[in-house]
Design an enzyme around this catalytic site. Structure first.
Site, PDB file in Angstrom:
ATOM      1  N   ALA A  17       0.890  -1.139   0.101  1.00 58.41           N
ATOM      2  CA  ALA A  17      -0.072   0.030   0.056  1.00 58.41           C
ATOM      3  C   ALA A  17       1.005   1.079  -0.245  1.00 58.41           C
ATOM      4  O   ALA A  17       2.141   0.904   0.427  1.00 58.41           O
ATOM      5  CB  ALA A  17      -0.862  -0.021   1.118  1.00 58.41           C
ATOM      6  N   GLU A  70      -0.633  -9.311  -0.608  1.00 58.08           N
ATOM      7  CA  GLU A  70      -1.919  -9.558  -0.409  1.00 58.08           C
ATOM      8  C   GLU A  70      -2.707  -9.542  -1.629  1.00 58.08           C
ATOM      9  O   GLU A  70      -3.778 -10.190  -1.778  1.00 58.08           O
ATOM     10  CB  GLU A  70      -2.620  -8.510   0.691  1.00 58.08           C
ATOM     11  CG  GLU A  70      -1.867  -8.561   1.983  1.00 58.08           C
ATOM     12  CD  GLU A  70      -2.017  -7.440   3.028  1.00 58.08           C
ATOM     13  OE1 GLU A  70      -2.009  -6.376   2.794  1.00 58.08           O
ATOM     14  OE2 GLU A  70      -2.757  -7.811   4.183  1.00 58.08           O
ATOM     15  N   GLU A  99       4.737  -5.153   7.033  1.00 59.05           N
ATOM     16  CA  GLU A  99       3.949  -4.118   7.900  1.00 59.05           C
ATOM     17  C   GLU A  99       4.457  -3.694   9.201  1.00 59.05           C
ATOM     18  O   GLU A  99       4.534  -2.648   9.820  1.00 59.05           O
ATOM     19  CB  GLU A  99       2.484  -4.353   7.853  1.00 59.05           C
ATOM     20  CG  GLU A  99       1.752  -4.142   6.378  1.00 59.05           C
ATOM     21  CD  GLU A  99       1.744  -5.284   5.726  1.00 59.05           C
ATOM     22  OE1 GLU A  99       2.533  -6.249   5.893  1.00 59.05           O
ATOM     23  OE2 GLU A  99       1.136  -5.524   4.551  1.00 59.05           O
ATOM     24  N   GLY A 133       0.736  -5.092   0.873  1.00 58.42           N
ATOM     25  CA  GLY A 133      -0.592  -5.070   0.067  1.00 58.42           C
ATOM     26  C   GLY A 133      -0.468  -5.776  -1.274  1.00 58.42           C
ATOM     27  O   GLY A 133      -1.157  -6.218  -1.895  1.00 58.42           O
TER      28      GLY A 133
HETATM   29  C1  HXC Z   1       4.832   4.306  -1.273  1.00 61.15           C
HETATM   30  C2  HXC Z   1       6.996   3.601  -1.974  1.00 61.15           C
HETATM   31  C3  HXC Z   1       6.624   2.292  -1.418  1.00 61.15           C
HETATM   32  C4  HXC Z   1       5.366   2.245  -0.752  1.00 61.15           C
HETATM   33  C5  HXC Z   1       8.556   2.312  -2.200  1.00 61.15           C
HETATM   34  N1  HXC Z   1       8.200   3.370  -2.516  1.00 61.15           N
HETATM   35  N2  HXC Z   1       7.597   1.177  -1.762  1.00 61.15           N
HETATM   36  N3  HXC Z   1       6.235   4.570  -1.618  1.00 61.15           N
HETATM   37  N4  HXC Z   1       4.507   3.458  -0.511  1.00 61.15           N
HETATM   38  N5  HXC Z   1       4.969   0.935  -0.290  1.00 61.15           N
HETATM   39  C6  HXC Z   1       8.834   4.300  -3.347  1.00 61.15           C
HETATM   40  C7  HXC Z   1      10.034   4.753  -2.499  1.00 61.15           C
HETATM   41  O1  HXC Z   1       9.582   5.760  -1.839  1.00 61.15           O
HETATM   42  C8  HXC Z   1      10.979   5.441  -3.719  1.00 61.15           C
HETATM   43  O2  HXC Z   1      10.184   6.616  -4.123  1.00 61.15           O
HETATM   44  C9  HXC Z   1      10.676   4.531  -4.873  1.00 61.15           C
HETATM   45  O3  HXC Z   1       9.479   3.860  -4.605  1.00 61.15           O
HETATM   46  C10 HXC Z   1      11.748   3.447  -5.237  1.00 61.15           C
HETATM   47  O4  HXC Z   1      11.904   2.841  -3.574  1.00 61.15           O
HETATM   48  P1  HXC Z   1      13.259   2.733  -3.104  1.00 61.15           P
HETATM   49  O5  HXC Z   1      13.070   2.533  -1.427  1.00 61.15           O
HETATM   50  O6  HXC Z   1      14.362   3.656  -3.366  1.00 61.15           O
HETATM   51  O7  HXC Z   1      13.755   1.142  -3.520  1.00 61.15           O
HETATM   52  P2  HXC Z   1      14.789   0.092  -3.013  1.00 61.15           P
HETATM   53  O8  HXC Z   1      16.128   0.886  -2.333  1.00 61.15           O
HETATM   54  O9  HXC Z   1      15.351  -0.669  -4.354  1.00 61.15           O
HETATM   55  O10 HXC Z   1      13.985  -0.463  -1.908  1.00 61.15           O
HETATM   56  C11 HXC Z   1      12.903  -1.447  -2.548  1.00 61.15           C
HETATM   57  C12 HXC Z   1      11.988  -1.798  -1.438  1.00 61.15           C
HETATM   58  C13 HXC Z   1      11.607  -0.494  -0.221  1.00 61.15           C
HETATM   59  C14 HXC Z   1      12.808  -2.941  -0.467  1.00 61.15           C
HETATM   60  C15 HXC Z   1      10.890  -2.475  -1.776  1.00 61.15           C
HETATM   61  O11 HXC Z   1      10.921   0.525  -1.255  1.00 61.15           O
HETATM   62  C16 HXC Z   1      10.648  -0.802   0.493  1.00 61.15           C
HETATM   63  O12 HXC Z   1      10.879  -1.378   1.608  1.00 61.15           O
HETATM   64  N6  HXC Z   1       9.414  -0.176   0.393  1.00 61.15           N
HETATM   65  C17 HXC Z   1       8.181  -0.352   1.522  1.00 61.15           C
HETATM   66  C18 HXC Z   1       7.656  -1.872   1.509  1.00 61.15           C
HETATM   67  C19 HXC Z   1       6.475  -1.878   2.616  1.00 61.15           C
HETATM   68  O13 HXC Z   1       6.757  -1.721   3.906  1.00 61.15           O
HETATM   69  N7  HXC Z   1       5.396  -2.385   2.303  1.00 61.15           N
HETATM   70  C20 HXC Z   1       4.503  -2.530   3.084  1.00 61.15           C
HETATM   71  C21 HXC Z   1       3.584  -1.337   3.015  1.00 61.15           C
HETATM   72  S1  HXC Z   1       2.307  -1.267   4.159  1.00 61.15           S
HETATM   73  P3  HXC Z   1      11.272   8.143  -4.028  1.00 61.15           P
HETATM   74  O14 HXC Z   1      10.550   9.111  -4.401  1.00 61.15           O
HETATM   75  O15 HXC Z   1      11.589   8.193  -2.512  1.00 61.15           O
HETATM   76  O16 HXC Z   1      12.418   7.913  -4.847  1.00 61.15           O
HETATM   77  C22 HXC Z   1       1.114  -2.305   3.415  1.00 61.15           C
HETATM   78  C23 HXC Z   1      -0.195  -2.316   4.254  1.00 61.15           C
HETATM   79  C24 HXC Z   1      -1.226  -2.938   3.616  1.00 61.15           C
HETATM   80  O17 HXC Z   1       1.158  -2.340   2.310  1.00 61.15           O
HETATM   81  C25 HXC Z   1      -2.536  -3.135   4.230  1.00 61.15           C
HETATM   82  C26 HXC Z   1      -3.313  -1.996   3.921  1.00 61.15           C
HETATM   83  C27 HXC Z   1      -4.775  -2.280   4.452  1.00 61.15           C
END
Ligand code: HXC
Length: 257
Positions: free
Chosen positions: A65, A111, A131, A108
């Protein structure tokens, strides 16, 4: 139709949805949800579509998400905005959906893949529910569907630690039906989807509905449902055609009737 965050096409009775927010690793913001749900429902309503494929880019199926969209919200905002409710409509489409996953399928994203009926993974795929690292928990089915997919203990480890797993581990755990070289992912997904789309649609809907029931009901209730759904197919033209074709040693010509 105008979609902002996805690419959509229909090929060989298969509806393709490609999530396309490369600047955010396909993070699922509300626009992506609206677009994916609308496209899936429109394919579902189209008798010319017998299977749907959802995919992303080489780097990411979806990295979760959208954290930046969620960050400032209160619990009241989350309830009143129903920010993720649309995904229930995606999970409810009657047409089989194949997730073709390359790169990150996190939070997400994982999911979303689990809302699909079949998950094909490129050898580059990474799955997880991170998460817990953000001070929250999965909210689109991760604690429920992952337990059903890989069992309680493996799901608990992944959800509680936030550890990510690669494609091979995901296949061993039963989350993924097959791992293929990244370069072949779209072609493999097309083959699986076109195979499903070549069957009789009423029987495909019936099979998906009956499979879905396996995750929701007791064995006795599920067996009863399966028997009724099985019996109902004997009123279709395609059941007569399928069985006649077997007897006459020729391929069936289904008409979805
Ligand atoms: C918003 C995101 C994002 C996310 C990546 N980006 N994941 N933006 N939401 N979930 C963005 C980054 O901010 C960045 O933008 C660009 O995408 C590239 O990501 P990087 O982090 O620079 O890439 P990298 O270093 O290769 O790392 C990849 C990664 C990391 C390991 C996947 O991006 C990461 O940990 N992302 C979050 C993963 C996560 O926690 N997902 C769960 C979310 S909570 P900028 O503009 O800064 O360059 C969820 C809840 C669901 O899903 C339930 C809902 C009800």
């Amino acid at each position: 139709t105008d979609y902002e965050t996805i690419l959509v096409e229909t090929r060989a009775r298969v509806g393709w949805i490609t999530i396309n927010r490369p600047e955010a690793l396909n993070a699922l913001n509300s626009q992506v949800m609206r677009d994916v749900v609308a496209a899936a429902e429109s394919f579902d309503a189209d008798e010319g579509v017998g299977a749907i494929v959802v995919t992303g880019s080489e780097r990411a199926f979806a990295a979760g998400a959208d954290i930046k969209e969620m960050e400032g919200k209160s619990s009241l905002d989350m309830v009143m905005g129903d920010h993720f409710g649309g995904w229930a409509r995606f999970a409810a489409v009657r047409t089989p959906v194949i997730a073709a996953v390359a790169g990150y399928a996190l939070g997400g994203g994982c999911e979303l893949a689990m809302m699909c009926d079949i998950i094909l993974a490129a050898d580059t795929a990474t799955f997880g529910q991170p998460e817990i690292n953000l001070g929250v928990i999965p909210g689109m089915g991760g604690t429920q569907r992952l337990v059903r997919a890989v069992g309680y203990y493996k799901a608990a480890e992944l959800v509680l630690t936030g550890r990510l797993m690669g494609a091979e581990e995901a296949e061993r755990a039963g989350l993924v039906s097959r791992v293929v070289p990244a370069a072949d992912l779209r072609a493999e997904a097309a083959t699986v989807a076109e195979t499903i789309a070549s069957k009789s649609l009423p029987s495909v809907y019936a099979a998906k509905a009956s499979l879905d029931a396996a995750l929701e009901t007791s064995l006795a209730e599920g067996l009863r449902l399966e028997r009724h759904v099985f019996a109902s197919l004997f009123d279709t033209v395609d059941q007569k055609e399928g069985m006649a074709a077997f007897r006459e040693k020729r391929p069936p010509e289904f008409t979805n009737r």
